[in-house]
Scaffold this motif. Structure first.
Motif, mmCIF file in Angstrom:
data_model
loop_
_atom_site.group_PDB
_atom_site.id
_atom_site.type_symbol
_atom_site.label_atom_id
_atom_site.label_comp_id
_atom_site.label_asym_id
_atom_site.label_seq_id
_atom_site.Cartn_x
_atom_site.Cartn_y
_atom_site.Cartn_z
ATOM 1 N N ASN A 106 0.828 -1.194 0.000
ATOM 2 C CA ASN A 106 0.000 0.000 0.000
ATOM 3 C C ASN A 106 0.872 1.257 0.000
ATOM 4 N N LYS A 107 1.680 1.444 1.049
ATOM 5 C CA LYS A 107 2.518 2.639 1.152
ATOM 6 C C LYS A 107 3.598 2.661 0.075
ATOM 7 N N ARG A 108 4.161 1.494 -0.228
ATOM 8 C CA ARG A 108 5.224 1.421 -1.238
ATOM 9 C C ARG A 108 4.723 0.745 -2.513
ATOM 10 N N LYS A 109 3.462 0.995 -2.827
ATOM 11 C CA LYS A 109 2.843 0.311 -3.964
ATOM 12 C C LYS A 109 3.507 0.674 -5.293
ATOM 13 N N ALA A 110 3.752 1.966 -5.512
ATOM 14 C CA ALA A 110 4.333 2.386 -6.795
ATOM 15 C C ALA A 110 5.738 1.821 -6.974
ATOM 16 N N LEU A 111 6.530 1.796 -5.908
ATOM 17 C CA LEU A 111 7.874 1.218 -5.999
ATOM 18 C C LEU A 111 7.809 -0.277 -6.279
ATOM 19 N N ALA A 112 6.893 -0.981 -5.598
ATOM 20 C CA ALA A 112 6.741 -2.421 -5.829
ATOM 21 C C ALA A 112 6.329 -2.702 -7.268
ATOM 22 N N TYR A 113 5.397 -1.910 -7.781
ATOM 23 C CA TYR A 113 4.996 -2.084 -9.182
ATOM 24 C C TYR A 113 6.125 -1.723 -10.137
ATOM 25 N N GLY A 114 6.910 -0.713 -9.776
ATOM 26 C CA GLY A 114 8.033 -0.335 -10.634
ATOM 27 C C GLY A 114 9.028 -1.472 -10.789
ATOM 28 N N ILE A 115 9.345 -2.142 -9.666
ATOM 29 C CA ILE A 115 10.273 -3.282 -9.733
ATOM 30 C C ILE A 115 9.650 -4.438 -10.492
ATOM 31 N N ALA A 116 8.384 -4.738 -10.191
ATOM 32 C CA ALA A 116 7.721 -5.881 -10.831
ATOM 33 C C ALA A 116 7.587 -5.685 -12.342
ATOM 34 N N MET A 117 7.172 -4.489 -12.754
ATOM 35 C CA MET A 117 6.945 -4.237 -14.177
ATOM 36 C C MET A 117 8.243 -4.037 -14.945
ATOM 37 N N SER A 118 9.363 -3.829 -14.249
ATOM 38 C CA SER A 118 10.638 -3.668 -14.945
ATOM 39 C C SER A 118 11.097 -4.973 -15.594
#
Length: 489
Positions: free
Chosen positions: A138-150
């Motif tokens: 939740n709080k680090r959602k954008a970072l988690a998605y950034g790593i996953a989608m990379s």
């Protein structure tokens, strides 16, 4: 023996096993999106071997992309069976499609095996894996998605030259056979997707009794009855129907409708570039290895866009402006497409791959984040399924249309200009919608101030109602006060 009920978490854990979910999603994007992008390297091989024009050959990539975006199918299986089962089944289907494609004798054979079968396998894997990341962060959602989608960018960077080398060593048939074995790693990714139970997810029957839409009198009657009584069963079925309706009630939200239309134009503009970048580079005199290297550059810069935009939009200063970051990235990709026809040598195409790849990674990372901001976390899996499904129609239509324009005009200029204007229109549409919403809120604010501030009213020496702050229009509740008792005092 009854299976033990999994403990429910009050909210996403923002870590722990969630990083393994990110790693699994990272591998899923490599095996799905990166492999799909590398199919464009086979474009010239298919065209030469089967002797067909651009439009007919482009249908292969179109069908793969379209079938991959049938995400509601993946969401349906993951919601009603298991995310793990859905991804493993998708890995088996995708691998079977690539292996069967290595024995193709016609383009129609490739339409079915490489297009439909492999695409459906990717569809079962893609959106469930992405939705699982949203459940763990939740709080680090954008970072988690950034790593996953990379994974899409890293996979393209590695696979593009490898696929070109495999084609040279084993022909296109051997390359497809090896890719079929590689895609079986999706089954391993599925095993990592441990489900998590959140309190905001679908509730059990006793918990439904606490919901506001159940009348108080009915709550008392239902609590006295046996769980096995016919009335309880009928009421439970009614609650399940309510949940099913609530699962897709975001479709009627104006914000989601605008986002959906914008996604259609954005998807139309971005798809042909990945299909025709290598053929366009070859047509202007770039060598095969240099053309494959352009895809590698696009892929590795895509990674930087994924991670940096994911990290930046998690910062406090930009977290409220995620929509505008998304719009900026889509608009910049559109401008890149407009300038592509004048870039006719390798030194000029390299900066294009840098710029387009960076902003492509940026907006791809923000699609799940922006969708979550519009519909909320509880509907994210279904909403992502719909959003990625909306990619399907443009992905199916745009490469053949671009190929028809190339066949008709003898140039790539019209195709790339159409892509650029489509992406710019997508960005402007969302921008105008956000500005209109902001203007509407500005006009409604004085009315909210008038109705949102109340005075102290006393009855029998107790405070009945006291508010001195600005209230949201949906949360204003009117309290009936006995004015007669007030006047007597």
């Amino acid at each position: 023996m009854a299976s033990p009920q999994r403990a429910r978490h009050p909210g996403p854990p923002d870590g722990g096993w969630g990083w393994m979910i990110v790693a699994g999603c990272f591998l899923v994007t490599i095996c799905t999106r990166a492999v799909t992008r590398c199919i464009s390297i086979f474009f010239v091989e298919f065209q030469a071997y089967f002797g067909q024009d651009y439009a007919r050959t482009a249908w292969i990539h179109s069908i793969v992309d379209c079938a991959t975006m049938l995400s509601p199918l993946g969401s349906l299986i993951s919601n009603h069976v298991s995310c793990q089962v859905g991804i493993m089944l998708g890995g088996l289907l995708a691998s079977a499609g690539l292996i069967l494609s290595s024995f193709a004798t016609s383009l129609e054979h490739l339409y079915l095996s490489l297009g439909v079968l492999t695409g459906l396998g990717f569809a079962l894997c893609y959106s469930p894996a992405i939705a699982m990341v949203g459940k763990y962060f939740n709080k680090r959602k954008a970072l988690a998605y950034g790593i996953a989608m990379s994974g899409s960018g890293i996979g393209t960077f590695i696979l593009a030259p490898v696929v070109q080398l495999l084609i040279e060593q084993f022909s296109w048939r051997g390359a497809l056979l090896i890719l079929g074995g590689f895609v079986l790693n999706l089954c391993v990714c599925g095993a990592l997707m441990r489900p998590i139970a959140l309190k905001e997810d679908c509730k059990t029957a006793p918990e439904f009794l606490e919901q506001d839409y159940v009348p108080k009198a009915q709550k008392r009657d239902l609590k006295r009855m046996s769980v096995c009584s016919p009335l309880i069963k009928a009421w439970s079925h009614e609650c399940l129907c309510y949940c099913s309706w609530k699962e897709y009630d975001f479709l009627l939200m104006p914000g989601f409708m605008v986002l959906a239309v914008s996604v259609l134009f954005m998807a139309y503009g971005c798809s042909p570039l990945f299909v025709y970048l290598v053929p366009y580079a070859l047509s202007v005199g770039v060598s095969h290895h240099q053309a494959a290297f352009l895809m590698s550059i696009l892929g590795v810069i895509d990674i930087i866009g994924n991670i940096t935009f994911g990290w930046l939009t998690d910062r406090r200063c930009l977290k409220k402006h995620r929509h505008f970051c998304y719009l900026f990235a889509v608009g910049m990709d559109g401008l890149c497409c407009l300038f592509l026809p004048v870039l006719q040598n390798f030194p000029l195409l390299v900066p294009f791959s840098f710029t387009f790849g960076y902003f492509d990674g940026a907006y791809v990372t923000l699609i799940p984040v922006v969708t979550a901001d519009v519909v909320g976390t509880s509907s994210l899996s279904s909403a992502l399924g719909v959003v990625y499904f909306l990619h399907a129609i443009p992905y199916l239509v745009s490469p053949p249309v671009a190929g028809w324009l190339v066949d008709t005009t003898g140039s790539y200029t019209a195709s790339f200009l159409l892509c650029g204007f489509s992406m710019i229109f997508s960005s402007m549409l969302l921008c105008f919608a956000r500005l209109a919403k902001k203007i509407k809120r500005t006009h409604l604010r004085p009315l909210t101030n008038d109705t949102g501030t109340k005075q102290h009213i006393w009855t029998n020496g107790a405070i009945a109602y006291s508010v001195a702050a600005e209230l949201d229009q949906k949360d204003v509740e009117f309290l009936a006060v006995d004015t007669n008792s007030y006047s007597k005092r």
